[in-house]
Design a protein around this motif. Structure first.
Motif, PDB file in Angstrom:
ATOM      1  N   ARG A  25       0.836  -1.208   0.000  1.00  0.00           N
ATOM      2  CA  ARG A  25       0.000   0.000   0.000  1.00  0.00           C
ATOM      3  C   ARG A  25       0.870   1.257   0.000  1.00  0.00           C
ATOM      4  O   ARG A  25       0.595   2.206  -0.715  1.00  0.00           O
ATOM      5  N   TRP A  26       1.914   1.257   0.832  1.00  0.00           N
ATOM      6  CA  TRP A  26       2.804   2.416   0.868  1.00  0.00           C
ATOM      7  C   TRP A  26       3.507   2.580  -0.475  1.00  0.00           C
ATOM      8  O   TRP A  26       3.685   3.695  -0.961  1.00  0.00           O
ATOM      9  N   GLY A  27       3.905   1.479  -1.078  1.00  0.00           N
ATOM     10  CA  GLY A  27       4.568   1.535  -2.377  1.00  0.00           C
ATOM     11  C   GLY A  27       3.695   2.157  -3.451  1.00  0.00           C
ATOM     12  O   GLY A  27       4.181   2.837  -4.349  1.00  0.00           O
ATOM     13  N   GLU A  28       2.398   1.935  -3.352  1.00  0.00           N
ATOM     14  CA  GLU A  28       1.463   2.545  -4.305  1.00  0.00           C
ATOM     15  C   GLU A  28       1.233   4.019  -3.996  1.00  0.00           C
ATOM     16  O   GLU A  28       0.868   4.787  -4.875  1.00  0.00           O
ATOM     17  N   ARG A  29       1.470   4.408  -2.758  1.00  0.00           N
ATOM     18  CA  ARG A  29       1.186   5.775  -2.315  1.00  0.00           C
ATOM     19  C   ARG A  29       2.367   6.736  -2.522  1.00  0.00           C
ATOM     20  O   ARG A  29       2.166   7.897  -2.845  1.00  0.00           O
ATOM     21  N   PHE A  30       3.583   6.259  -2.308  1.00  0.00           N
ATOM     22  CA  PHE A  30       4.758   7.123  -2.410  1.00  0.00           C
ATOM     23  C   PHE A  30       5.122   7.330  -3.879  1.00  0.00           C
ATOM     24  O   PHE A  30       5.153   6.374  -4.655  1.00  0.00           O
ATOM     25  N   PRO A  31       5.465   8.571  -4.260  1.00  0.00           N
ATOM     26  CA  PRO A  31       5.715   8.861  -5.676  1.00  0.00           C
ATOM     27  C   PRO A  31       6.906   8.131  -6.295  1.00  0.00           C
ATOM     28  O   PRO A  31       6.860   7.764  -7.461  1.00  0.00           O
ATOM     29  N   HIS A  32       7.966   7.903  -5.559  1.00  0.00           N
ATOM     30  CA  HIS A  32       9.151   7.265  -6.125  1.00  0.00           C
ATOM     31  C   HIS A  32       9.519   6.004  -5.334  1.00  0.00           C
ATOM     32  O   HIS A  32      10.678   5.800  -4.990  1.00  0.00           O
ATOM     33  N   ALA A  33       8.514   5.188  -5.073  1.00  0.00           N
ATOM     34  CA  ALA A  33       8.746   3.945  -4.336  1.00  0.00           C
ATOM     35  C   ALA A  33       9.077   2.824  -5.313  1.00  0.00           C
ATOM     36  O   ALA A  33       8.537   2.766  -6.424  1.00  0.00           O
ATOM     37  N   HIS A  34       9.989   1.977  -4.892  1.00  0.00           N
ATOM     38  CA  HIS A  34      10.388   0.825  -5.704  1.00  0.00           C
ATOM     39  C   HIS A  34      10.356  -0.407  -4.803  1.00  0.00           C
ATOM     40  O   HIS A  34      11.053  -0.453  -3.790  1.00  0.00           O
ATOM     41  N   PHE A  35       9.536  -1.377  -5.170  1.00  0.00           N
ATOM     42  CA  PHE A  35       9.461  -2.628  -4.430  1.00  0.00           C
ATOM     43  C   PHE A  35      10.585  -3.519  -4.954  1.00  0.00           C
ATOM     44  O   PHE A  35      10.602  -3.856  -6.133  1.00  0.00           O
ATOM     45  N   VAL A  36      11.536  -3.839  -4.100  1.00  0.00           N
ATOM     46  CA  VAL A  36      12.681  -4.651  -4.516  1.00  0.00           C
ATOM     47  C   VAL A  36      12.238  -6.106  -4.601  1.00  0.00           C
ATOM     48  O   VAL A  36      11.795  -6.696  -3.615  1.00  0.00           O
ATOM     49  N   ASN A 160       2.040  -7.467  10.194  1.00  0.00           N
ATOM     50  CA  ASN A 160       1.799  -7.903   8.819  1.00  0.00           C
ATOM     51  C   ASN A 160       0.302  -8.131   8.623  1.00  0.00           C
ATOM     52  O   ASN A 160      -0.496  -7.835   9.525  1.00  0.00           O
ATOM     53  N   LEU A 161      -0.094  -8.637   7.486  1.00  0.00           N
ATOM     54  CA  LEU A 161      -1.520  -8.873   7.238  1.00  0.00           C
ATOM     55  C   LEU A 161      -2.119  -9.847   8.245  1.00  0.00           C
ATOM     56  O   LEU A 161      -3.242  -9.648   8.714  1.00  0.00           O
ATOM     57  N   ALA A 162      -1.377 -10.885   8.601  1.00  0.00           N
ATOM     58  CA  ALA A 162      -1.885 -11.889   9.541  1.00  0.00           C
ATOM     59  C   ALA A 162      -2.211 -11.280  10.904  1.00  0.00           C
ATOM     60  O   ALA A 162      -3.085 -11.770  11.613  1.00  0.00           O
ATOM     61  N   SER A 163      -1.521 -10.197  11.259  1.00  0.00           N
ATOM     62  CA  SER A 163      -1.793  -9.549  12.548  1.00  0.00           C
ATOM     63  C   SER A 163      -2.724  -8.348  12.385  1.00  0.00           C
ATOM     64  O   SER A 163      -2.879  -7.554  13.305  1.00  0.00           O
ATOM     65  N   GLY A 164      -3.345  -8.224  11.198  1.00  0.00           N
ATOM     66  CA  GLY A 164      -4.343  -7.183  10.981  1.00  0.00           C
ATOM     67  C   GLY A 164      -3.787  -5.848  10.510  1.00  0.00           C
ATOM     68  O   GLY A 164      -4.445  -4.825  10.633  1.00  0.00           O
ATOM     69  N   HIS A 165      -2.588  -5.853   9.953  1.00  0.00           N
ATOM     70  CA  HIS A 165      -1.967  -4.595   9.515  1.00  0.00           C
ATOM     71  C   HIS A 165      -1.928  -4.501   7.994  1.00  0.00           C
ATOM     72  O   HIS A 165      -0.917  -4.800   7.375  1.00  0.00           O
ATOM     73  N   GLY A 166      -3.067  -4.063   7.446  1.00  0.00           N
ATOM     74  CA  GLY A 166      -3.128  -3.779   6.024  1.00  0.00           C
ATOM     75  C   GLY A 166      -2.584  -2.383   5.790  1.00  0.00           C
ATOM     76  O   GLY A 166      -1.408  -2.207   5.490  1.00  0.00           O
ATOM     77  N   PRO A 167      -3.399  -1.351   5.995  1.00  0.00           N
ATOM     78  CA  PRO A 167      -2.908   0.013   5.747  1.00  0.00           C
ATOM     79  C   PRO A 167      -1.869   0.491   6.772  1.00  0.00           C
ATOM     80  O   PRO A 167      -0.967   1.213   6.419  1.00  0.00           O
ATOM     81  N   TRP A 168      -1.996   0.129   8.022  1.00  0.00           N
ATOM     82  CA  TRP A 168      -1.105   0.492   9.124  1.00  0.00           C
ATOM     83  C   TRP A 168      -0.812   1.992   9.187  1.00  0.00           C
ATOM     84  O   TRP A 168       0.324   2.427   9.015  1.00  0.00           O
TER      85      TRP A 168
END
Length: 184
Positions: A25-36, A160-168
């Motif tokens: 979600r953060w990667g989609e939100r930040f303008p110059h994010a790169h998921f390695v 993480n998702l398993a602990s309920g942290h989607g958007p966080w």
């Protein structure tokens, strides 16, 4: 330092951070994010992960801020020992694993013997009071060794998702504090 002026490198842990995970979600939100991306998410090898992270840092065109979760924290700490005159200006380290924990998946074993030297860039380490893979005491020890600011996220599991942290959103506030610190 403004997020728009940086390349935000997002480093996921074992298995990668799937759809809905706060890192995606953060990667989609930040303008110059790169998921390695790594070739092997489920049976990772330390050497290739270090090389991939190091290459992503070197290919960045702006100052780098790293957002690492779980096993990727260990990988980044190993990588940091190889970085000279780095572009990395800061790192947000979330839910580091304790490689001495019996509960850690065996696939993470190769990332053990994590260096305890101070990181060559400012960092914030975020830990949970009930993370099954790392005690608060061990997380504080890591933060102390690495020279990281420490933030306790409360009962947040492995964050993480398993602990309920989607958007966080709480994590985003913590990350904003790190970015403000990097301005100074």
């Amino acid at each position: 330092m403004k997020i728009a002026d940086t390349d935000v490198l997002i480093l996921a842990g074992l298995g990668g951070s799937g759809p809905g995970h706060w890192q995606r979600r953060w990667g989609e939100r930040f303008p110059h994010a790169h998921f390695v991306e790594h070739d092997e998410w489920d049976r990772p090898e330390l050497g290739p992960w270090i090389s991939t992270i190091e290459r992503a840092i070197m290919m960045a065109t702006r100052p780098v801020v790293v957002v690492a979760h779980s096993l990727a924290v260990s990988a980044l700490v190993h990588t940091a020992q190889r970085l000279v005159d780095t572009k990395v200006r800061g790192a947000f380290l979330v839910a580091p694993p304790d490689h001495e924990s019996a509960d850690l998946p065996r696939e993470a074993a190769a990332f053990g013997h994590v260096p305890r030297d101070p990181l060559p860039f400012p960092s914030m380490l975020v830990a949970s009071t009930n993370d099954p893979f790392c005690s608060v005491e061990r997380a504080v020890d890591f933060a102390t060794c690495w020279g990281s600011d420490f933030h306790l996220a409360g009962e947040a599991g492995h964050i993480n998702l398993a602990s309920g942290h989607g958007p966080w959103p709480e994590g985003l506030l913590m990350f904003s504090r790190l970015m403000q610190r990097l301005e100074g």
